[in-house]
Design a protein around this motif. Structure first.
Motif, mmCIF file in Angstrom:
data_model
loop_
_atom_site.group_PDB
_atom_site.id
_atom_site.type_symbol
_atom_site.label_atom_id
_atom_site.label_comp_id
_atom_site.label_asym_id
_atom_site.label_seq_id
_atom_site.Cartn_x
_atom_site.Cartn_y
_atom_site.Cartn_z
ATOM 1 N N PRO A 186 50.455 57.775 39.061
ATOM 2 C CA PRO A 186 50.369 56.623 39.962
ATOM 3 C C PRO A 186 49.115 55.791 39.744
ATOM 4 O O PRO A 186 48.144 56.246 39.133
ATOM 5 C CB PRO A 186 50.362 57.278 41.341
ATOM 6 N N LEU A 187 49.153 54.572 40.262
ATOM 7 C CA LEU A 187 48.043 53.656 40.107
ATOM 8 C C LEU A 187 46.886 54.041 41.029
ATOM 9 O O LEU A 187 47.088 54.435 42.168
ATOM 10 C CB LEU A 187 48.489 52.232 40.455
ATOM 11 N N THR A 188 45.685 53.898 40.493
ATOM 12 C CA THR A 188 44.504 53.986 41.360
ATOM 13 C C THR A 188 44.276 52.604 41.971
ATOM 14 O O THR A 188 44.749 51.583 41.452
ATOM 15 C CB THR A 188 43.264 54.407 40.572
ATOM 16 N N LEU A 189 43.525 52.562 43.048
ATOM 17 C CA LEU A 189 43.255 51.274 43.683
ATOM 18 C C LEU A 189 42.445 50.375 42.753
ATOM 19 O O LEU A 189 42.683 49.163 42.678
ATOM 20 C CB LEU A 189 42.513 51.485 45.004
ATOM 21 N N ASP A 190 41.511 50.970 42.009
ATOM 22 C CA ASP A 190 40.708 50.173 41.076
ATOM 23 C C ASP A 190 41.590 49.531 40.017
ATOM 24 O O ASP A 190 41.472 48.340 39.730
ATOM 25 C CB ASP A 190 39.645 51.049 40.401
ATOM 26 N N ARG A 191 42.465 50.319 39.427
ATOM 27 C CA ARG A 191 43.320 49.797 38.369
ATOM 28 C C ARG A 191 44.301 48.777 38.931
ATOM 29 O O ARG A 191 44.591 47.760 38.287
ATOM 30 C CB ARG A 191 44.081 50.954 37.696
ATOM 31 N N PHE A 192 44.821 49.016 40.116
ATOM 32 C CA PHE A 192 45.745 48.086 40.776
ATOM 33 C C PHE A 192 45.086 46.714 40.912
ATOM 34 O O PHE A 192 45.710 45.681 40.648
ATOM 35 C CB PHE A 192 46.123 48.641 42.152
ATOM 36 N N CYS A 193 43.826 46.692 41.319
ATOM 37 C CA CYS A 193 43.136 45.419 41.523
ATOM 38 C C CYS A 193 42.834 44.716 40.195
ATOM 39 O O CYS A 193 42.696 43.484 40.157
ATOM 40 C CB CYS A 193 41.838 45.645 42.282
ATOM 41 N N GLN A 194 42.723 45.481 39.105
ATOM 42 C CA GLN A 194 42.400 44.895 37.803
ATOM 43 C C GLN A 194 43.618 44.288 37.105
ATOM 44 O O GLN A 194 43.460 43.428 36.240
ATOM 45 C CB GLN A 194 41.774 45.968 36.894
#
Length: 301
Positions: A186-194
């Protein structure tokens, strides 16, 4: 000459009873009135038709020739009135009505396909018009019969309408199957925002939605580079790019070439309801079609 305005139509049933019974007492009992009341109605009938209608005899009443002439027309009138008071029987197999459904492109995309498939099987001659919902005019359209049923959310549904919940929806993060991030879920929040995001803005030109509002509460921000007005165009864009989008789960459940995963933050979903006006609440055809839609919605839950 007597006119319809001069005749109390309630007297016709009394006349039918008298013709059946040839007796004032028994006719009064069947009609649920007293004998004096039935005698009064007979006098009014005589006045209305300008004929004695019945002559008293040793064994009851003898109808005059004029009364006998009225037997068949009277039976037909009473039968027609009884039919008029019965609800119209709706037969979907032979129905030719036109039904107008207003909804967003999302609701049409998730519900119209199964609804039309069911209609082709059960009501092949019924016509359906699918139109975009106009939030400013929808109540007026429903009142005038320009729209039969609208698919909305409770927050924007006009007041004083019949409504029924169809389903609750949640959001998923969507990308193409070959996306570089697809192997790292699953996506991390950091990666999601990038990641490079697209969103749907029904009004156009907006680059901020419910996802951005929830990110702001966490002190975070994502990168949104594309805003479109329609849900329908986004799947093709996602398949042809490395963009991602947060979309309603039902919209992408069966779309090929795309994958969905839970977003790394809580995003409020929404409820979809069907609304209709009181003017069509008891219409047999529309009741049947609404029940079909409700059944299909339940099957998808």
């Amino acid at each position: 000459m007597k006119t319809l305005n001069q005749l109390d139509l309630n007297l016709l049933k009394a006349l039918a009873m008298l013709l059946d019974e040839r007796n004032v007492t028994r006719a009064a009992q069947r009609l649920g009135v007293t004998q004096p009341a039935m005698s009064a109605m007979l006098n009014r009938l005589r006045d209305a038709f300008g004929d004695p209608l019945f002559i008293r005899a040793q064994r009851g009443l003898v109808p005059t020739p004029r009364a006998l002439e009225l037997v068949e027309p009277l039976r037909q009138i009473i039968s027609d009135v009884s039919t008029l008071l019965q609800p119209v029987r709706f037969d979907p197999a032979s129905a030719t009505q036109t039904f107008t459904l207003a909804a967003t492109d999302y609701a049409l995309g998730t519900l119209a396909v199964p609804l039309l498939a069911a209609l082709k099987q059960q009501a092949p001659q019924m016509r359906v018009s699918l139109i975009a919902v106009d939030h400013q005019r929808i109540q007026q359209q429903l009142e005038r019969g320009e729209v039969d049923l609208a698919l909305l959310t409770p927050e924007i549904a006009p007041p004083d309408l019949h409504a029924r919940r169809l389903f609750d929806e949640h959001y998923v993060c969507v990308m193409r199957k070959g996306h570089p991030q697809a192997a790292q879920l699953p996506l991390t929040l950091d990666r999601f925002c990038q990641l490079d995001h697209a969103l749907v803005s029904p009004g156009g030109n907006a680059f901020h939605g419910v996802t951005d509002a929830m990110l702001a509460q966490l002190g975070r921000q994502r990168q949104v580079t594309l805003s479109v007005q329609s849900f329908m165009v986004l799947p093709a864009i996602l398949r042809a790019s490395d963009m991602v989008a947060v979309l309603p789960s039902r919209l992408v459940a069966d779309l090929k070439g795309l994958i969905g995963c839970p977003p790394p933050l809580a995003i409020p979903g929404f409820t979809k309801i069907a609304v209709w006006h009181a003017r069509s609440h008891h219409d047999s055809a529309q009741r049947w079609l609404r029940e079909l839609l409700f059944t299909l919605s339940a099957d998808q839950a």
